[in-house]
Design a protein around this motif. Structure first.
Motif, PDB file in Angstrom:
ATOM      1  N   ASP A   1      28.460  27.888  31.917  1.00  0.00           N
ATOM      2  CA  ASP A   1      27.658  26.966  32.604  1.00  0.00           C
ATOM      3  C   ASP A   1      26.447  27.365  33.705  1.00  0.00           C
ATOM      4  O   ASP A   1      25.631  26.918  33.648  1.00  0.00           O
ATOM      5  N   GLY A   2      26.925  28.356  34.426  1.00  0.00           N
ATOM      6  CA  GLY A   2      26.113  29.216  35.300  1.00  0.00           C
ATOM      7  C   GLY A   2      24.886  29.902  34.524  1.00  0.00           C
ATOM      8  O   GLY A   2      23.712  29.710  34.957  1.00  0.00           O
TER       9      GLY A   2
ATOM     10  N   ALA B   1      23.027  40.408  33.553  1.00  0.00           N
ATOM     11  CA  ALA B   1      23.725  40.573  34.513  1.00  0.00           C
ATOM     12  C   ALA B   1      24.971  39.308  34.694  1.00  0.00           C
ATOM     13  O   ALA B   1      25.868  39.481  35.282  1.00  0.00           O
ATOM     14  N   ARG B   2      24.337  37.993  33.934  1.00  0.00           N
ATOM     15  CA  ARG B   2      25.224  36.995  33.840  1.00  0.00           C
ATOM     16  C   ARG B   2      26.264  36.947  32.555  1.00  0.00           C
ATOM     17  O   ARG B   2      27.379  36.116  32.607  1.00  0.00           O
ATOM     18  N   THR B   3      25.940  37.625  31.669  1.00  0.00           N
ATOM     19  CA  THR B   3      26.499  37.764  30.263  1.00  0.00           C
ATOM     20  C   THR B   3      27.224  38.936  29.827  1.00  0.00           C
ATOM     21  O   THR B   3      27.927  38.740  28.975  1.00  0.00           O
TER      22      THR B   3
ATOM     23  N   PHE C   1      20.792  28.778  34.720  1.00  0.00           N
ATOM     24  CA  PHE C   1      20.039  30.053  34.946  1.00  0.00           C
ATOM     25  C   PHE C   1      18.885  30.248  33.907  1.00  0.00           C
ATOM     26  O   PHE C   1      17.685  30.120  34.261  1.00  0.00           O
ATOM     27  N   ALA C   2      19.298  30.067  32.557  1.00  0.00           N
ATOM     28  CA  ALA C   2      18.375  30.169  31.589  1.00  0.00           C
ATOM     29  C   ALA C   2      17.155  29.172  31.586  1.00  0.00           C
ATOM     30  O   ALA C   2      16.041  29.252  31.226  1.00  0.00           O
TER      31      ALA C   2
END
Length: 276
Positions: free
Chosen positions: A129-130, A180-182, A134-135
């Protein structure tokens, strides 16, 4: 150190550099083949015309350069997966940008299929979800600029560089921050990778404007058109590009990417610096 040992050391460094560059070229070429194949297949499955398929086949930057944003992902398989997704997304963005600009000989009904590529790219990434939030938020600033761009007259180089940092730089930065998030195997701090990719985006946009000035006769809001008859401005832009290249190189030295983009981005930056 003897002259012989020094020569051997230099030869060893040169050999390592050559091996690294060969690996870079092989991976980049392989990724481009996959990107082109998958892009065209997705579009074909959604009823794209041959006109659109040929247009995508001729694209240079969008199916290629966003792959660099995956450069700090250490695992090669994971890096390729992310880099290919970034490029699919970027081609989709380019098609929607063409709808707004109305400057291509491809019907809008075809170009609108860019949204399908964007959906495919994002759906393939392991987003929680984060990352999804962000996207959505990260693209607000970029799309706001893209939508307004046809109505904006850029008269000076400062405005041009601000726009380049927002659009091309912002796109490349977005992919680095998304990684950085995935990605599980990221090998650089997010801020450093994001800054490096923003700089890469600006360098490539400088090149795009130079090419468009020469090949397409573009004059409106074109960087080269603003400075072609002003030697002082050309010198200032050349020096600015040199500073951009130097900052980028420092990041790449301190945080060496697993996928070594250094030779390619240095080559491109030097090329456009010499033209200016």
């Amino acid at each position: 150190m003897s002259a012989l040992n020094w020569a051997r050391l230099n030869n060893g460094v040169d050999m390592l550099a050559a091996v690294s560059e060969a690996r870079f070229s092989e991976e980049w070429t392989r990724s481009q083949d996959v990107i082109q194949s998958e892009t065209r297949q997705i579009l074909r499955d959604h009823g794209a015309s041959e006109n659109l398929l040929n247009y995508v086949l001729e694209m240079k930057g969008y199916p290629r350069v966003p792959y660099f944003s995956s450069a700090w992902i250490g695992n090669e398989k994971e890096r390729a997966h992310h880099g290919i997704c970034y490029c699919l997304h970027a081609v989709g963005v380019k098609l929607l940008d063409d709808v707004i600009d109305e400057d291509q000989d491809v019907p809008n009904a075809d170009l609108a299929l860019g949204h399908v590529l964007i959906q495919h790219a994002l759906a393939r990434l392991p987003m929680d979800d984060g990352a999804g939030q962000f996207a959505l938020q990260a693209w607000q600033k970029i799309w706001s600029y893209v939508v307004q761009e046809p109505r904006i007259t850029i008269d000076g180089t400062e405005d041009w560089f601000r726009g380049a940092e927002t659009k091309a730089g912002g796109m490349m930065e977005f992919y680095a921050r998304l990684g950085a998030r995935t990605a599980r195997s990221l090998q650089a701090p997010e801020e450093q990778a994001a800054r490096a990719m923003n700089l890469v985006g600006v360098i490539y946009m400088v090149g795009d404007d130079i090419r468009d000035w020469h090949a397409l006769g573009e004059r409106d809001s074109n960087l080269f058109a603003m400075i072609e008859d002003d030697q002082a401005e050309r010198k200032a832009v050349r020096e600015r590009l040199g500073r951009i290249r130097e900052e980028l190189q420092q990041i790449l030295i301190h945080y060496p990417p697993a996928f070594d983009i250094s030779p390619e981005v240095n080559r491109i930056a030097r090329k456009w610096q010499d033209v200016l």
